[in-house]
Design a protein around this motif. Structure first.
Motif, mmCIF file in Angstrom:
data_model
loop_
_atom_site.group_PDB
_atom_site.id
_atom_site.type_symbol
_atom_site.label_atom_id
_atom_site.label_comp_id
_atom_site.label_asym_id
_atom_site.label_seq_id
_atom_site.Cartn_x
_atom_site.Cartn_y
_atom_site.Cartn_z
ATOM 1 N N LEU A 97 -3.178 -3.942 -7.197
ATOM 2 C CA LEU A 97 -2.437 -3.004 -6.354
ATOM 3 C C LEU A 97 -2.063 -1.751 -7.137
ATOM 4 C CD1 LEU A 97 -1.321 -2.991 -3.441
ATOM 5 C CD2 LEU A 97 0.818 -3.872 -4.376
ATOM 6 N N GLN A 98 -1.633 -1.938 -8.354
ATOM 7 C CA GLN A 98 -1.240 -0.814 -9.205
ATOM 8 C C GLN A 98 -2.444 0.082 -9.525
ATOM 9 O OE1 GLN A 98 0.621 -1.987 -12.874
ATOM 10 N NE2 GLN A 98 1.535 0.027 -13.181
ATOM 11 N N GLN A 99 -3.607 -0.523 -9.757
ATOM 12 C CA GLN A 99 -4.817 0.261 -10.042
ATOM 13 C C GLN A 99 -5.196 1.146 -8.857
ATOM 14 O OE1 GLN A 99 -7.650 -2.744 -11.125
ATOM 15 N NE2 GLN A 99 -7.068 -2.718 -13.291
ATOM 16 N N LEU B 87 -9.464 7.063 2.478
ATOM 17 C CA LEU B 87 -10.107 5.752 2.303
ATOM 18 C C LEU B 87 -9.343 4.897 1.300
ATOM 19 C CD1 LEU B 87 -13.890 6.745 2.290
ATOM 20 C CD2 LEU B 87 -12.693 5.376 4.016
ATOM 21 N N THR B 88 -8.903 5.511 0.221
ATOM 22 C CA THR B 88 -8.135 4.773 -0.786
ATOM 23 C C THR B 88 -6.789 4.345 -0.224
ATOM 24 O OG1 THR B 88 -9.248 6.036 -2.520
ATOM 25 C CG2 THR B 88 -7.261 4.852 -3.163
ATOM 26 N N ALA B 89 -6.154 5.198 0.577
ATOM 27 C CA ALA B 89 -4.878 4.844 1.205
ATOM 28 C C ALA B 89 -5.061 3.660 2.154
ATOM 29 C CB ALA B 89 -4.298 6.044 1.949
ATOM 30 N N SER C 131 -4.392 -2.148 3.216
ATOM 31 C CA SER C 131 -4.998 -3.459 3.419
ATOM 32 C C SER C 131 -4.563 -4.443 2.334
ATOM 33 C CB SER C 131 -6.526 -3.316 3.436
ATOM 34 O OG SER C 131 -7.142 -4.569 3.495
ATOM 35 N N MET C 132 -4.503 -3.952 1.096
ATOM 36 C CA MET C 132 -4.071 -4.798 -0.018
ATOM 37 C C MET C 132 -2.610 -5.200 0.141
ATOM 38 S SD MET C 132 -5.948 -2.833 -3.164
ATOM 39 C CE MET C 132 -5.651 -4.054 -4.451
ATOM 40 N N LEU C 133 -1.781 -4.273 0.597
ATOM 41 C CA LEU C 133 -0.362 -4.581 0.811
ATOM 42 C C LEU C 133 -0.193 -5.643 1.896
ATOM 43 C CD1 LEU C 133 1.185 -1.013 0.620
ATOM 44 C CD2 LEU C 133 1.665 -2.904 -0.939
ATOM 45 N N ASP C 134 -1.018 -5.539 2.947
ATOM 46 C CA ASP C 134 -0.947 -6.493 4.052
ATOM 47 C C ASP C 134 -1.420 -7.886 3.654
ATOM 48 O OD1 ASP C 134 0.001 -4.442 5.625
ATOM 49 O OD2 ASP C 134 -1.945 -4.045 6.590
ATOM 50 N N SER C 135 -2.372 -7.951 2.701
ATOM 51 C CA SER C 135 -2.932 -9.247 2.325
ATOM 52 C C SER C 135 -2.249 -9.884 1.122
ATOM 53 C CB SER C 135 -4.436 -9.111 2.050
ATOM 54 O OG SER C 135 -4.642 -8.280 0.924
ATOM 55 N N GLY C 136 -1.351 -9.156 0.468
ATOM 56 C CA GLY C 136 -0.612 -9.712 -0.659
ATOM 57 C C GLY C 136 -1.466 -10.020 -1.874
#
Length: 195
Positions: free
Chosen positions: A76-78, A58-60, A65-70
């Motif tokens: 992102l680091q957290q 789930l975290t991955a 999703s965060m990488l895709d949305s910028g």
């Protein structure tokens, strides 16, 4: 012959009890209680591992999703740090022994009931306190806020010791409701009255 049918709930209660094997044997004389409890423990271990894997997946997915949305690099680091911790987490009460792995089924049971993984410091403290109780020592331990005194340490100690000792919990008025709710998980498992 007819194989005895034992509900999983009964096996889990037996795991939590200091006399679980004896209770199983008297309730189900045709049952190999040692094997039944061993299988129940192994099932809990697999379920704990599955919980750890599911949480990491789930975290991955959240990270992807965060990488895709910028999003913000700090956020992102957290999430990446949390994923790293989840992927490197372990069952701290398990240890290698000749012929396999040994673990405390009561801690495993709590992890499954609470859907958490005990941290190394929590396991060490629980083992220290249990050793002190076994030796009849009276001690005090101090923990900072957020270390799991109410939600982890207290319920696990109740689970570990209430089957053969009277466990009394005192809490400041501000923590009574939280302490009560944390113990309700165990009350269902052990059929104990929580007041």
């Amino acid at each position: 012959g007819v194989a005895p049918k034992v509900k999983l709930e009964y096996l889990l209660r037996a795991l939590a009890s200091s006399q679980g094997e004896k209770d199983l044997q008297s309730a189900f004389p045709a049952l190999d209680a040692t094997t039944a409890l061993s299988l129940a423990s192994k099932g809990l271990l697999l379920q704990t591992q599955q919980l750890q894997i599911s949480t990491a997946l789930l975290t991955a997915a959240e990270l992807q999703s965060m990488l895709d949305s910028g999003v913000d690099v700090m956020e992102l680091q957290q999430v990446a740090t949390r994923l790293t911790e989840q992927l490197s987490s372990q069952i701290f009460h398990a240890k290698q022994v000749a012929g396999g792995v040994a673990y405390d089924p009561r801690m495993l049971l709590f992890e499954n009931c609470a859907s958490i993984t005990l941290r190394a410091g929590q396991v060490a403290l629980l083992q220290t306190i249990s050793g002190q109780i076994n030796r009849g020592e009276s001690t005090v331990h101090q923990m900072i806020m957020g270390e799991g005194k109410t939600s982890v340490i207290t319920p696990v100690l109740v689970l570990m010791w209430s089957s053969h000792r009277l466990v009394t919990i005192t809490a400041p008025p501000a923590l009574l409701a939280m302490a009560h709710s944390c113990l309700l998980v165990l009350a269902k498992l052990q059929k104990r009255t929580v007041v």
